[in-house]
Design an enzyme around this catalytic site. Structure first.
Site, PDB file in Angstrom:
ATOM      1  CD  GLU A 153      -5.436   7.723   9.320  1.00  0.00           C
ATOM      2  OE1 GLU A 153      -4.795   8.755   9.528  1.00  0.00           O
ATOM      3  OE2 GLU A 153      -5.211   6.667   9.904  1.00  0.00           O
ATOM      4  CD  GLU A 189      -2.002   3.829   7.857  1.00  0.00           C
ATOM      5  OE1 GLU A 189      -1.808   4.243   9.016  1.00  0.00           O
ATOM      6  OE2 GLU A 189      -2.106   4.590   6.867  1.00  0.00           O
ATOM      7  NE  ARG A 232      -3.514   2.511   2.354  1.00  0.00           N
ATOM      8  CZ  ARG A 232      -3.550   3.366   3.369  1.00  0.00           C
ATOM      9  NH1 ARG A 232      -3.037   3.028   4.538  1.00  0.00           N
ATOM     10  NH2 ARG A 232      -4.092   4.555   3.226  1.00  0.00           N
ATOM     11  CG  ASN A 254      -5.441   3.480   8.216  1.00  0.00           C
ATOM     12  OD1 ASN A 254      -5.453   2.503   7.474  1.00  0.00           O
ATOM     13  ND2 ASN A 254      -4.999   4.666   7.835  1.00  0.00           N
ATOM     14  CG  HIS A 264      -1.410   8.815   3.421  1.00  0.00           C
ATOM     15  ND1 HIS A 264      -1.543   7.455   3.628  1.00  0.00           N
ATOM     16  CD2 HIS A 264      -1.072   9.331   4.624  1.00  0.00           C
ATOM     17  CE1 HIS A 264      -1.285   7.182   4.909  1.00  0.00           C
ATOM     18  NE2 HIS A 264      -0.991   8.303   5.527  1.00  0.00           N
ATOM     19  CE1 TYR A 284      -2.562   3.384  12.467  1.00  0.00           C
ATOM     20  CE2 TYR A 284      -0.546   2.406  13.298  1.00  0.00           C
ATOM     21  CZ  TYR A 284      -1.241   3.013  12.283  1.00  0.00           C
ATOM     22  OH  TYR A 284      -0.633   3.237  11.073  1.00  0.00           O
TER      23      TYR A 284
END
Ligand code: PNW
Length: 497
Positions: A174, A389, A83, A314, A128, A316
């Site tokens: 995002e 991600e 990616r 994404n 991005h 985390y």
């Protein structure tokens, strides 16, 4: 090393994409080479006091020049996908108000071809965070509805030049983070905010994030619509969006805190996914924001029907949420009306939701992965998902030695545990098609500059030498164990007679 929670029967189908993720500004460098125009991030990082260590992405990992070496690193790990994002201002230095930069096209063509030669599928993001500065100067970029036409033109250009070989397209990375950090807290370009959210010289933290988001949603829709009408049938790819997704646990079992969790998701992730997939803003946003929320015209709603083919997630970390609608809160992240009255906090009764790390926002809470995937599966009818991600960062530390920098056992444990709960969600039916580690290399971590490292490979910035960490070896073995298909094998289906 042996880790608990290893999987007996692999839930990952052989078509599953295992890859790593990156972005143009964080990796490429070559910020003014070969006709590239300045991006908003070039301008921002060249102003004083924006980045912790005073650094910028002028050189970054010099991936623009070292892409073949980096492709070989991917090949040695055995990923079947990569990616990355295209730098908009490398393709269109002045947006639609100027020419296509041929050298930029050549660069990405060469890179895409190099990936495919090794069976690595390009998974390409159109923007991005970085946009041509020209669009900022000319009409205020995302604040103006004019940006929709620029984004459509840019997307069209990329589909035309690269779409014969790119089968996975992401419109925006995002957009929720761009709207919030660019226009509420002001810590990202174009540094718009107002008190009490921040101290900028321009902006309105209460209104601008919603205008920007509205234009981003419609820019996404414009790109998807051009892909559907002009390219998709012939090129056979799919197109989606990538959202930053946090998992939220209610801080108590009260109904109020549970409702606050729902508002938290609505004011962050569903803010974009609901209009794109369900055709309207989340009910919680409509109720609270009323006339502060832009309205979709009949024509907009028609274009939004193009939807998307997959959701990129994404993910985390996780937070607790405390209600601030039915009870009074101290001011804090999420507590205000335009954030949905849902206060985010990492602790409950003094105990962290998951193991803290040296990165201030990152707490290790593996169950969050299973939960957020399941939440999205249920809200959006199990539309295909990619974990676009997931990764573990470490803050630079003067006491670290080469040995400790390379022996990144905490990163390995993090990835192993998050993949384990992802597998659980998949066993329970979630349609997840791929997983990308952030990131292949250490890179420019936005306002933290080079002080935070996310790489499976360490980058020694003075020499730009890449050295694999333990996590690179671990990921290689993980992929090998789950025997995913190498998707390249040029010609493999042409020799069958
Ligand atoms: C992502 N959060 O941002 C970005 O897509 C990457 O460019 C970045 O390098 C990476 O994560 C690591 O930070 C995030 O609120 C934005 O938890 C917000 C959050 C996490 C990551």
């Amino acid at each position: 090393i042996s880790l608990k929670g290893s999987m007996d029967s692999s839930p990952f189908p052989s078509s599953f994409l295992f890859g790593t993720a990156s972005s143009s500004y964080q990796f490429e460098g070559a910020f003014s080479s070969d006709g590239k125009g300045p991006s908003n991030w070039d301008v921002f990082t060249h102003e004083p006091d924006k980045i912790t260590d005073g650094s910028n992405g002028d050189v970054a990992d010099d991936h623009y020049h070292r892409y073949l070496e980096d492709r070989d690193l991917m090949d040695s790990i055995g990923v079947n996908s990569y990616r990355f994002s295209i730098s908009w201002s490398r393709i269109l230095p002045k947006g639609r108000f100027g020419n296509v930069n041929r050298a930029g096209i050549d660069h990405y063509n060469n890179f895409i071809n190099a990936l495919l030669l090794k069976g690595i599928q390009p998974f390409v993001t159109l923007t991005h965070y970085d946009i041509p500065q020209k669009l900022e100067d000319k009409y205020g970029s995302w604040l103006s509805s004019k940006v929709q036409e620029d984004f459509r033109y840019y997307a069209d250009t990329c589909f035309r030049f690269f779409g014969d070989r790119v089968k996975y397209w992401v419109t925006l990375n995002e957009p929720n983070v761009v709207a919030i950090r660019g226009y509420r807290s002001g810590i990202y370009p174009p540094s718009h905010c107002s008190r009490p959210f921040g101290n900028c010289s321009r902006g309105d933290s209460e209104k601008e994030p919603f205008i920007v988001a509205h234009n981003m949603i419609l820019s996404h829709a414009a790109a998807v619509s051009i892909y559907r009408t002009k390219y998709q049938k012939k090129q056979g790819g799919s197109i989606g969006i990538v959202m930053n997704a946090l998992w939220y646990e209610p801080i108590s079992n009260s109904l109020e805190d549970k409702l606050a969790v729902e508002r938290g998701q609505s004011f962050y992730m569903n803010w974009f996914l609901d209009p794109i997939i369900l055709g309207k803003y989340p009910i919680e946003m409509l109720e609270i924001l009323q006339s502060d929320l832009p309205v979709f015209s009949k024509q907009d709603l028609e274009m939004l029907k193009n939807g998307l083919d997959f959701i990129g997630i994404n993910h985390y970390t996780s937070f607790y949420i405390k209600d601030c609608m039915f009870s009074v809160c101290e001011p804090g992240p999420g507590a205000s009306r335009t954030e949905g009255f849902a206060l985010r906090t990492a602790q409950k009764n003094g105990i962290f939701i998951g193991e803290p790390t040296t990165v201030d926002w990152l707490f290790v809470y593996p169950r969050g992965m299973e939960n957020i995937v399941t939440y999205i599966k249920e809200r959006y009818n199990n539309i295909p998902m990619f974990i676009s991600e997931n990764g573990f960062g470490e803050q630079e530390n003067p006491n670290s030695t080469m040995e400790t920098l390379l022996h990144d056992i905490k990163r390995v444990e993090y990835m192993n545990s998050y993949l384990d709960t992802l597998a659980t969600a998949m066993r329970k039916g979630a349609d997840v098609r791929g997983y990308f580690v952030w990131s292949l290399l250490d890179n420019f971590e936005w306002t933290s500059g080079y002080t935070t490292q996310f790489g499976l490979h360490l980058v020694d910035y003075p020499t730009l030498k890449r050295t694999p960490r333990l996590s690179a070896t671990w990921y290689k073995e993980f992929i090998a164990k789950h025997n995913v298909q190498n998707l390249s094998a040029p010609n493999c289906n042409q020799e069958s007679k």
